[in-house]
Scaffold this active site. Structure first.
Site, mmCIF file in Angstrom:
data_model
loop_
_atom_site.group_PDB
_atom_site.id
_atom_site.type_symbol
_atom_site.label_atom_id
_atom_site.label_comp_id
_atom_site.label_asym_id
_atom_site.label_seq_id
_atom_site.Cartn_x
_atom_site.Cartn_y
_atom_site.Cartn_z
ATOM 1 N N THR A 63 0.839 -1.195 0.000
ATOM 2 C CA THR A 63 0.000 0.000 0.000
ATOM 3 C C THR A 63 0.875 1.246 0.000
ATOM 4 O O THR A 63 2.076 1.191 -0.269
ATOM 5 C CB THR A 63 -1.012 -0.035 1.161
ATOM 6 O OG1 THR A 63 -1.970 1.005 0.980
ATOM 7 C CG2 THR A 63 -0.338 0.134 2.513
ATOM 8 N N ASN A 64 0.285 2.384 0.290
ATOM 9 C CA ASN A 64 1.024 3.653 0.293
ATOM 10 C C ASN A 64 0.519 4.515 1.441
ATOM 11 O O ASN A 64 -0.386 4.121 2.176
ATOM 12 C CB ASN A 64 0.853 4.351 -1.063
ATOM 13 C CG ASN A 64 -0.611 4.584 -1.377
ATOM 14 O OD1 ASN A 64 -1.284 5.341 -0.695
ATOM 15 N ND2 ASN A 64 -1.118 3.911 -2.399
ATOM 16 N N ARG A 65 1.057 5.701 1.572
ATOM 17 C CA ARG A 65 0.792 6.533 2.741
ATOM 18 C C ARG A 65 -0.450 7.402 2.654
ATOM 19 O O ARG A 65 -0.674 8.240 3.525
ATOM 20 C CB ARG A 65 1.987 7.448 3.007
ATOM 21 C CG ARG A 65 3.200 6.720 3.510
ATOM 22 C CD ARG A 65 4.229 7.713 4.014
ATOM 23 N NE ARG A 65 5.370 7.038 4.578
ATOM 24 C CZ ARG A 65 5.394 6.528 5.809
ATOM 25 N NH1 ARG A 65 4.352 6.647 6.603
ATOM 26 N NH2 ARG A 65 6.464 5.903 6.243
#
Ligand code: C5P
Length: 230
Positions: free
Chosen positions: A29-31
């Site tokens: 995933t990402n932030r």
């Protein structure tokens, strides 16, 4: 009270960050927190728009006055966008969509002994924003729909954040791009943003350092002016 200047406008906003599963317990995933997309949806609804927010792993409650479709992966987000795009006057792609996903999903949790420490095979996710521009050209979205992308960029000695944003907007065929400067502690997980609103047929508009709600208000002002100018 806010002006009802977006009264009756059909708006689709994506928010959050996609998760790309490897097995039932692990994902890439990402932030992205979804705060910016949420603010954009909320401000649009408060100004009278009919808003559908497609939320990828967003923790917040539903923004007042908006419909929410919850998704997790890029694939699910793409499917939800396809379902919602048909009558859209404005589509804002604020979600951070994973560029890649694991090439294979394992129904069973992968055992440590089966994992190569340095190798997870990835495959590319289709670019949903580019797909929207194509769908509009094919008549599956209203011809006058405004398609807005987001980009998180860092500048370097050769090119500014603004220049990288312009190049991305042109490459993807979006009408507008919100470019966040991420090199300086802004954007991700923060309540603040700075950057540019770029318009394929207009001048670049700087986003002063301010809240994600201030950015949302500025974005809707720009979109409103752009649409009434035609
Ligand atoms: O290329 P980049 O990921 O920086 O582009 C960001 C923009 O493109 C965002 O608006 C994002 O929602 C969209 N995007 C997409 N599908 C992807 C990757 C990004 O729609 N697979």
């Amino acid at each position: 009270a806010l002006p009802a200047d977006l009264d009756g406008l059909n708006v689709v906003v994506t928010a959050g960050g996609t998760r790309e599963s490897l097995d039932p317990v692990r994902f890439l995933t990402n932030r992205s927190s979804g705060k910016q997309g949420y603010a954009i949806a909320r401000v649009a609804a408060a100004r009278g728009a009919n808003v559908t927010m497609i939320a990828a792993n967003v923790d917040f409650p539903e923004p007042a006055g908006a419909q929410v479709v919850r998704v997790s992966s890029a694939d699910q987000l793409a499917e939800a966008v396809r379902r919602e795009m048909g009558a859209a006057d404005v589509i804002v792609m604020a979600a951070a969509v994973s560029d890649f996903r694991p090439a294979a999903y394992s129904e069973a949790k992968i055992k440590k002994s089966e994992l190569e420490p340095d190798a997870i095979e990835l495959t590319k996710n289709p670019d949903i924003l580019v797909g929207l521009v194509t769908s509009r050209a094919q008549g599956d979205i209203p011809a006058d729909c405004t398609i807005v992308g987001f980009a998180a960029e860092t500048g370097d000695k050769q090119h500014s954040v603004e220049e990288y944003g312009r190049a991305k907007m042109a490459r993807k065929g979006a009408d507008m791009m919100v470019v966040n400067s991420v090199g300086d502690g802004g954007a991700f997980e923060s309540d603040h943003n700075s950057g540019w609103i770029l318009d394929a047929v207009g001048a670049d508009e700087p986003i002063e350092h301010g809240s994600k709600y201030a950015l949302a208000a500025q974005l809707w002002d720009h979109i409103g002016t752009r649409r009434s100018a035609r």
